[in-house]
Design an enzyme around this catalytic site. Structure first.
Site, short mmCIF file in Angstrom:
data_model
loop_
_atom_site.label_atom_id
_atom_site.label_comp_id
_atom_site.label_asym_id
_atom_site.label_seq_id
_atom_site.Cartn_x
_atom_site.Cartn_y
_atom_site.Cartn_z
N ASP A 130 0.75 -1.31 -0.10
CA ASP A 130 0.13 0.08 0.03
C ASP A 130 0.87 1.04 -0.11
OD1 ASP A 130 -1.92 -1.64 0.41
OD2 ASP A 130 -2.93 -1.06 2.00
N HIS A 272 3.59 -2.17 3.15
CA HIS A 272 3.74 -0.95 2.65
C HIS A 272 4.76 -0.61 1.77
CE1 HIS A 272 0.76 -0.50 5.74
NE2 HIS A 272 0.19 0.24 4.99
ZN ZN Z 1 -2.58 3.03 3.09
#
Ligand code: ZN
Length: 323
Positions: A130, A272
């Site tokens: 992400d 992430h």
């Molecule tokens: Zn996010």
């Protein structure tokens, strides 16, 4: 005209009993020959002795014929044509198989569809990244995924696309799944309807400047998606079942240990592509997970593998776990 014709026929019948007698004998002969042929046909198909009775065999042949008509009538190979296909297969071994053009939901059809979807019985998980793209980290992650032939899904933030468009294209061109993580990473639950639609739509529009995408998956920031958000999303929403906690620990060893200690078949793992520690963790995790027998795929492929159809407006944690 028709009734006149019928009258004439009626008169004819009354007037020539001999002719009709001949015709009846001829009809019976035809039925007898058909019966014999049908018995041979039934024998050829290896059916049981009951079907060798001429009348039952005639019914059997008629049934086969009807089944074929059903198959021919089904113009679209995708959908619930499995039953008729099976019937036709059982009854007509010589007829070339009408293979579906696209893989369908159940295993048998996947096998028929053949080469592109191989059957894998072991555990399967999806790695998701992400908040990118972010060239310095995303590229390291792509390098290791490609080295080990692993799949993954990248939930990108719309406002970052232009600046990191080369990295976005690298993700896409190497076959990884690109998905939507909204334009500016706001909590969608707190926005008005138009703002929600704009957060999602603007991201898709910007993506389309660089890569062709349509109806892509959505991960709502913070995993927050109330009923309104789900209804407005217009696509499937994907959360996660295993949080690597890279955002919290910022420590590669802790990320690796946490993932390896808790990972299960079907998991969607949250990471992430923003932090160096995440890239470092992925460089160890990918070979280690493969070594442990896991297959690493994108979110969409995970659902296909688990034979769970992704539905619009549903928020999934993993295949079989949604709300
Ligand atoms: Zn996010």
């Amino acid at each position: 005209m028709l009734s006149e014709e019928n009258n004439r026929r009626g008169k004819k019948k009354k007037g020539h009993p001999f002719f009709w007698g001949i015709l009846e004998i001829f009809s019976l002969s035809v039925m007898f020959v058909a019966g014999v042929l049908a018995v041979r046909e039934a024998e050829g198909r290896g059916e049981n002795s009951l079907n060798r009775h001429p009348l039952i065999a005639i019914v059997g042949v008629a049934d086969s014929f009807l089944a074929d008509q059903e198959v021919l009538a089904a113009t679209k190979p995708v959908g619930d044509t499995q039953n008729t296909e099976q019937k036709a297969e059982e009854k007509e071994e010589d007829t070339p198989e009408k293979a579906p053009e696209e893989p369908k939901e159940d295993g048998e059809d996947l096998e028929e569809a053949g080469e592109d979807e191989e059957i894998f019985d072991g555990p399967v998980i999806a790695l998701t990244f992400d908040d990118g793209p972010f060239t310095a980290v995303t590229n390291r992650i792509l390098d290791v995924l490609m080295e080990y032939d692993a799949g993954a899904t990248f939930f990108v933030v719309g406002s970052r696309i232009e600046m990191y468009s080369d990295t976005l294209k690298r993700i896409y061109e190497n076959g990884f799944e690109v998905a939507n993580h909204t334009w500016s990473h706001k909590n969608l639950d707190k926005l008005a309807d138009e703002e929600i639609e704009k957060e999602i739509g603007d991201t898709e529009d910007m993506l389309n400047k660089y890569i062709p995408v349509e109806n892509i998956l959505l991960r709502p920031p913070y995993g927050s998606a109330n009923e309104t958000v789900r209804a407005l999303a217009g696509t499937s929403l994907i959360n996660w079942s295993l949080d690597s906690q890279d955002w919290k620990s910022r420590d590669a060893d802790k990320i690796i240990r946490h993932v390896l200690d808790t990972v299960q078949d079907g998991d969607i793992i949250l990471m992430h592509d923003l932090y160096d520690c995440t890239a470092e963790a992925v460089e160890s995790l990918v070979p280690e997970l493969i070594e442990r027998g896991y297959r690493l795929v994108s979110v969409s492929e995970l659902f296909r593998t688990k034979k769970i159809p992704l539905e619009k407006g549903i928020l999934y944690r993993k295949p079989g776990d949604h709300y």
